[in-house]
Design a protein around this motif. Sequence first.
Motif, PDB file in Angstrom:
ATOM      1  N   VAL A 328     -11.270  -1.543  -4.006  1.00  0.00           N
ATOM      2  CA  VAL A 328     -10.629  -2.391  -2.473  1.00  0.00           C
ATOM      3  C   VAL A 328      -9.237  -1.453  -2.786  1.00  0.00           C
ATOM      4  CG1 VAL A 328      -9.373  -4.172  -1.640  1.00  0.00           C
ATOM      5  CG2 VAL A 328     -11.547  -4.402  -3.042  1.00  0.00           C
ATOM      6  N   GLY A 329      -9.246  -0.755  -1.585  1.00  0.00           N
ATOM      7  CA  GLY A 329      -7.782   0.165  -1.458  1.00  0.00           C
ATOM      8  C   GLY A 329      -6.557  -0.627  -0.835  1.00  0.00           C
ATOM      9  N   ALA A 330      -5.598  -0.086  -0.085  1.00  0.00           N
ATOM     10  CA  ALA A 330      -4.458  -0.705   0.481  1.00  0.00           C
ATOM     11  C   ALA A 330      -4.778  -0.911   1.995  1.00  0.00           C
ATOM     12  CB  ALA A 330      -3.436   0.282   0.398  1.00  0.00           C
ATOM     13  N   ILE A 331      -4.060  -2.236   2.365  1.00  0.00           N
ATOM     14  CA  ILE A 331      -4.244  -2.524   3.468  1.00  0.00           C
ATOM     15  C   ILE A 331      -3.145  -1.662   4.670  1.00  0.00           C
ATOM     16  CG2 ILE A 331      -3.170  -4.192   5.265  1.00  0.00           C
ATOM     17  CD1 ILE A 331      -5.419  -5.104   3.358  1.00  0.00           C
ATOM     18  N   ASN A 332      -3.696  -1.103   5.846  1.00  0.00           N
ATOM     19  CA  ASN A 332      -3.263   0.017   6.335  1.00  0.00           C
ATOM     20  C   ASN A 332      -2.041   0.256   6.700  1.00  0.00           C
ATOM     21  OD1 ASN A 332      -3.189   1.538   9.338  1.00  0.00           O
ATOM     22  ND2 ASN A 332      -4.236   2.632   7.588  1.00  0.00           N
ATOM     23  N   ASP A 363       2.986  -2.719  -7.222  1.00  0.00           N
ATOM     24  CA  ASP A 363       4.255  -3.239  -6.662  1.00  0.00           C
ATOM     25  C   ASP A 363       4.862  -2.571  -5.404  1.00  0.00           C
ATOM     26  OD1 ASP A 363       4.654  -4.876  -9.098  1.00  0.00           O
ATOM     27  OD2 ASP A 363       5.534  -2.688 -10.054  1.00  0.00           O
ATOM     28  N   ARG A 364       4.196  -1.252  -5.190  1.00  0.00           N
ATOM     29  CA  ARG A 364       4.555  -0.697  -3.891  1.00  0.00           C
ATOM     30  C   ARG A 364       3.304  -0.529  -2.965  1.00  0.00           C
ATOM     31  NH1 ARG A 364       9.074   2.361  -3.252  1.00  0.00           N
ATOM     32  NH2 ARG A 364       7.926   4.053  -2.068  1.00  0.00           N
ATOM     33  N   GLY A 365       3.724  -0.742  -1.731  1.00  0.00           N
ATOM     34  CA  GLY A 365       2.487  -0.397  -0.937  1.00  0.00           C
ATOM     35  C   GLY A 365       2.047  -1.551  -0.376  1.00  0.00           C
ATOM     36  N   PHE A 366       1.017  -1.603   0.410  1.00  0.00           N
ATOM     37  CA  PHE A 366       0.457  -2.923   1.323  1.00  0.00           C
ATOM     38  C   PHE A 366      -0.725  -3.428   0.509  1.00  0.00           C
ATOM     39  CE2 PHE A 366       2.507  -0.009   4.478  1.00  0.00           C
ATOM     40  CZ  PHE A 366       3.595  -0.346   4.290  1.00  0.00           C
ATOM     41  N   TRP A 367      -0.649  -4.666   0.067  1.00  0.00           N
ATOM     42  CA  TRP A 367      -2.001  -5.130  -0.554  1.00  0.00           C
ATOM     43  C   TRP A 367      -2.307  -6.475  -0.179  1.00  0.00           C
ATOM     44  CZ3 TRP A 367      -4.099  -0.921  -2.988  1.00  0.00           C
ATOM     45  CH2 TRP A 367      -3.389   0.019  -3.508  1.00  0.00           C
ATOM     46  N   PHE A 368      -3.500  -6.887  -0.307  1.00  0.00           N
ATOM     47  CA  PHE A 368      -3.864  -8.132  -0.036  1.00  0.00           C
ATOM     48  C   PHE A 368      -5.241  -8.300  -0.804  1.00  0.00           C
ATOM     49  CE2 PHE A 368      -5.481 -12.042   1.891  1.00  0.00           C
ATOM     50  CZ  PHE A 368      -4.367 -12.687   1.898  1.00  0.00           C
TER      51      PHE A 368
END
Lengths: 481, 306
Positions: A328-332, A363-368
């Motif tokens: 599962v990667g990052a939210i766009n 910590d950084r980036g967009f995640w859910f």
Amino acid sequence: MRFEYAPAPESRSVVSLRDCYGLFINGEFVDGNSAFKTISPATEEVLAEVAHAGPEDVDRAVAAARRAYERVWSALPGRERGKYLFRIARIIQERARELAVLETLDNGKPIRESRDVDVPLAAAHFFYHAGWADKLGYAGFGPSPRPLGVAGQVIPWNFPLLMLAWKIAPALACGNTVVLKPAETTPLTALLFAEICQQAGLPPGVVNIVTGDGSTGQALVAHPGIDKVAFTGSTEVGKEIARVCAVSGKRLTLELGGKAANVVFDDAPVDQAVEGIVNGIFFNQGHVCCAGSRLLVQESVAGEVLDALKRRMATLRLGDPLDKNTDVGAINSRAQLDKITELASSGDAEGAQRWSAPCPLPDRGFWFPPTVFTGVSQAHRIAREEIFGPVLSVLTFRTPAEAVEKANNTPYGLSAGVWTEKGSLILWLASRLRAGVVWANTFNRFDPSSPFGGYKESGFGREGGRHGLEAYLDVGGGGDA
Amino acid sequence: MSAAAAMPESGAPDGADRLAVRKTYKLYIGGAFPRSESGRSYVVRDPAGGFLANAALASRKDARDAVVAARKAFAGWSGATAYNRGQVLYRVAELLEGRRAQFAEEVRLTSGAPLREALEEVDAAVDRWVWYAGWADKIAQVRGGANPVAGPYFNFSLPEPAGVVAVLAPQDGPGSALLGLVSVLAPAIVGGSTAVVVASERHPLPAVTLSEVLATSDVPGGVVNVLTGRVAEIAPWLASHMDVNAIDLAGALGAPGALADDLAVAAAENLKRVLRLPAADWAADPGVERMFGYLETKTVWHPMGT
């Protein structure tokens, strides 16, 4: 028992990012008047600056496409058009690694998916449609169907290169030229594709790529110089485009939102079904219009299925999209993360029970985190609205008729899934689901020969397969069919 | 000559010794013949301005009732076998043929065409209906097929009916009153959709008589619903109705103002399939565009394995 994984990052060195990218008009990269930044959603680092196309740039692109249509492309024999498409398909395969890494950087999706799904399917789409270019008279739309002219195409950020392929390959095979606008947050693979067009020797103006935001898309869709609009994106924007085209009379195809039901019967093999449920909703972080976002599970096996599902979700690896072990990667984007967060909160507020996989978020980036809601009623927003994120809503049913009723209780109608060992039940249910694609004992499968598209408010027209050609051919009237 | 034909306005006894029984032209909704719930009617005149009949002036409520009836009929009609739909529709053609004289008289009265031309139109309309009836069990083969996907799946695409469709019948022009009406109605229902038809405002009589044919045929009630009245009044309610899946704008093409545009814009609210085909020569080969315009394509991935 818990497995430990050593980091297995894919190298970025295969991609040489430029500081800034221009617009691709008439076979050349040209400067725009202003620029915007595109970032990696996993780290928030700036990847590059990209030109923002204003109305005058869209004008130039449409004019280039029209010239190319009239002087070159429409006059070229189908077999020659086909050979260009075969060339492009081959170059996509040759540069697959580069495209996959770039896609993952710009979009945030796991490299495993961009490498194994997005890029190979994009190449396959060009291969498939290349072969149609000189056989259109046999496609069932009359002996000599004509191209429409210049197509204006607007694509979303969830499968940037693949959606480009879905749009450009059939358009070119049918003899049209295109102006394509990639999504604001994911322009980079489209610009690399522009290089591929140069590399393939594609005549200038046949493919034009204008980057920008919604205003660029609006200018393109409303431009009087285009004959056909193809849009993939939200239902809200799709309706707006439908209104614009209602007056202008342009041909239109729309591939919009969904709220797919994934129906699990009590005889389904549970482990296989759980894999399908996970693939249905957590593939590409749930940024999939046809995602199986409503799990309808037969009451007698609901407990068993949910336990197995949670066990499986707990093993999903969320993190660095470039790591080959990441599921599962990052939210766009920040905006999308906010939307997912807001809708998930509504699930809490309306009384559904939330469970999220216990995975640490960077910590950084967009995640859910992968999340499942149980105790969901059909009235809840999380059962009605497209979340476009890794959030699954679980409902139960007792009889097949109740499953049909609940599955169809949505204004959308893009896709659906069914899990059972009984072939006759698969076909019985499939014939009653008001959805354009039905997967049985699988989910989120795509193939260039398989038509894709929705019923009801999920849009109209089909992409892929023989059926998809009709969207780019003049078959003898002005219908929107 | 059937007693159903419209009478001259004088209302004088028809023949020496008996008063004719005049026909009341009503709506056709859910298999029944109600008057407009609004209680309204309007005068239908011949081209010379003479009185032909009073017809029901359908209201928004009638349109909504018709949509409800069409939705209710959809599961049964779309679920019938294609062979059965073909049989049922062919039976309609048989009944149409039996009412040839009545239709011809109504066409003659409403259009002012000579009886010979009216008869030609009726014959063409019957033949057109037969043509569409024969399509019922061919559509899936022509429109569907297997897709050779790269994987262990039997993948196929089949056409399915759009659902409830609103059909604005052609308002005027040569051959529109019956042949045009049949040419827009039959393609809507042959694939399994159910229809709400707004008849021609000036030439509604053949439409009402057609609904009487349908009522005595095997077409289930609600599959076809016929409204008479003002297209500019009724059509916007159908175009914006959230339970209508498609709309044929044939009857709005020549309308004053931008009615067709307005309807197409309203139809976007739930993304109706909008058929806006160029004005047709109804006598010409109808092609398949209209019929296929009411079809969705469903693709199924069925697993293969041992």
